[in-house]
Design a protein around this motif. Structure first.
Motif, short mmCIF file in Angstrom:
data_model
loop_
_atom_site.label_atom_id
_atom_site.label_comp_id
_atom_site.label_asym_id
_atom_site.label_seq_id
_atom_site.Cartn_x
_atom_site.Cartn_y
_atom_site.Cartn_z
N LEU A 1 -27.06 55.43 29.39
CA LEU A 1 -27.18 53.97 28.92
C LEU A 1 -27.94 53.71 27.60
CD1 LEU A 1 -26.45 50.90 29.87
CD2 LEU A 1 -28.83 50.85 30.78
N VAL A 2 -27.36 53.29 26.49
CA VAL A 2 -27.92 53.31 25.58
C VAL A 2 -28.15 51.69 24.85
CG1 VAL A 2 -27.34 55.53 24.48
CG2 VAL A 2 -25.66 53.44 23.93
N ALA A 3 -27.56 50.79 25.70
CA ALA A 3 -27.67 49.16 25.45
C ALA A 3 -27.38 48.46 26.68
CB ALA A 3 -26.83 48.67 24.15
N VAL B 1 -23.52 49.53 26.50
CA VAL B 1 -23.07 50.64 25.84
C VAL B 1 -23.12 51.93 26.58
CG1 VAL B 1 -22.76 51.56 23.52
CG2 VAL B 1 -23.40 49.10 23.69
N TRP B 2 -22.61 52.78 26.86
CA TRP B 2 -22.57 54.06 27.56
C TRP B 2 -22.53 55.12 26.63
CZ3 TRP B 2 -25.24 54.53 32.29
CH2 TRP B 2 -25.39 53.61 32.94
N GLN B 3 -22.95 56.36 26.64
CA GLN B 3 -22.72 57.31 25.81
C GLN B 3 -22.54 58.58 26.63
OE1 GLN B 3 -25.48 57.60 22.39
NE2 GLN B 3 -25.64 59.76 22.54
N GLY B 4 -21.73 59.51 26.14
CA GLY B 4 -21.35 60.77 26.73
C GLY B 4 -20.31 61.44 26.21
N GLU C 1 -6.97 54.31 24.97
CA GLU C 1 -5.58 54.61 23.97
C GLU C 1 -5.65 53.42 22.84
OE1 GLU C 1 -2.71 53.90 27.29
OE2 GLU C 1 -3.08 55.88 28.25
N ASP C 2 -6.41 52.88 22.51
CA ASP C 2 -6.63 51.75 21.78
C ASP C 2 -7.77 52.18 20.66
OD1 ASP C 2 -6.88 49.75 19.77
OD2 ASP C 2 -7.42 48.11 21.25
N GLU C 3 -7.25 53.18 19.67
CA GLU C 3 -8.20 53.80 18.76
C GLU C 3 -9.26 53.05 18.14
OE1 GLU C 3 -9.72 57.07 17.55
OE2 GLU C 3 -7.66 57.26 18.67
N GLY C 4 -10.42 53.26 18.28
CA GLY C 4 -11.39 52.08 17.89
C GLY C 4 -11.66 50.81 18.45
N SER C 5 -11.18 50.83 19.75
CA SER C 5 -11.76 49.66 20.36
C SER C 5 -13.22 49.70 20.94
CB SER C 5 -10.61 49.39 21.60
OG SER C 5 -11.10 50.02 22.79
N ASN C 6 -13.59 50.92 21.31
CA ASN C 6 -15.09 51.10 21.58
C ASN C 6 -15.88 50.52 20.69
OD1 ASN C 6 -14.26 53.06 20.11
ND2 ASN C 6 -15.30 54.72 21.27
N GLU C 7 -15.71 51.06 19.20
CA GLU C 7 -16.67 50.63 18.16
C GLU C 7 -16.65 49.12 17.76
OE1 GLU C 7 -14.57 53.44 17.56
OE2 GLU C 7 -16.10 54.87 16.85
N ASP D 1 -26.86 46.92 15.59
CA ASP D 1 -27.18 48.38 15.52
C ASP D 1 -28.39 48.55 15.93
OD1 ASP D 1 -24.80 49.30 14.47
OD2 ASP D 1 -25.47 49.38 12.55
N ASP D 2 -29.40 47.88 15.68
CA ASP D 2 -30.97 47.93 16.35
C ASP D 2 -30.91 47.92 17.71
OD1 ASP D 2 -30.76 45.21 16.47
OD2 ASP D 2 -32.49 44.98 14.98
N GLU D 3 -29.94 47.33 18.59
CA GLU D 3 -29.80 47.34 19.93
C GLU D 3 -29.58 48.43 20.57
OE1 GLU D 3 -29.22 42.74 20.90
OE2 GLU D 3 -27.80 43.40 19.98
N LEU D 4 -28.95 49.37 19.96
CA LEU D 4 -28.48 50.61 20.38
C LEU D 4 -29.72 51.56 20.33
CD1 LEU D 4 -25.11 50.72 18.63
CD2 LEU D 4 -25.56 50.06 21.11
N VAL D 5 -29.96 52.26 21.59
CA VAL D 5 -31.17 53.14 21.65
C VAL D 5 -30.83 54.33 21.68
CG1 VAL D 5 -33.63 53.53 22.83
CG2 VAL D 5 -32.42 50.99 22.73
#
Length: 159
Positions: free
Chosen positions: A36-38, A78-81, A124-130, A139-143
């Motif tokens: 978990l990053v945010a 926002v999840w990272q992995g 499948e939707d390129e860039g939908s996550n960003e 940006d400063d809310e993503l740890v």
């Protein structure tokens, strides 16, 4: 960016919040090894809802989507992995809970298409996550941090 640095957007929808599923859903992603990053508990206003669902603007169900997502608080994350967007989608299940396998979030917690508990970026939707991350978080809310179990989650990369 190393293989375990993809970030993806996930949101527990108003029905999931009202049913008290936030903790269970967060636990599933944590137990899987995602980081978990945010996170933000919030009420979505109409403008944000319309932007979030912009691709569906011309569809008959657009107003219903906007109405529902603004009907109560949501929990945005926002999840990272490794390959996070695809991994999360697999855990979430199909858009229609009736077609979602047991063991998926929608397969375990949902019955109705219009009340499917959770939103996740589409792999499948390129860039939908960003795009979705940028819509909900600055940006400063993503740890950025290391989780202590990461050496046990990933094989070492050959350099």
């Amino acid at each position: 960016m190393s293989h375990h640095d993809e970030r993806t957007f996930v949101m527990v929808k108003p029905d999931g919040v009202q049913r008290g599923l936030v903790g269970d859903i967060v636990s599933r992603f944590e137990e899987r090894g995602l980081k978990l990053v945010a996170g933000k508990f919030m009420q979505i206003d109409r403008d944000l809802a319309e932007e979030h669902y912009g691709e569906h603007e011309d569809k008959p169900f657009f107003d219903g989507l906007v109405e529902f997502i603004t009907s109560g608080p949501v929990f945005a994350m926002v999840w990272q992995g490794a390959d996070a967007t695809r991994q999360v989608r697999a855990m979430v299940g199909e858009t229609d809970p009736a077609e979602s396998a047991p063991g998926t979030i929608r397969g375990d917690y949902g019955l109705d298409l219009g009340r499917n508990v959770i939103h996740a970026s589409d792999h499948e939707d390129e860039g939908s996550n960003e795009r979705e991350i940028d819509l909900f978080f600055d940006d400063d809310e993503l740890v950025d941090y290391d989780r202590v179990d990461e050496t046990w989650l990933y094989e070492e990369e050959d350099h």
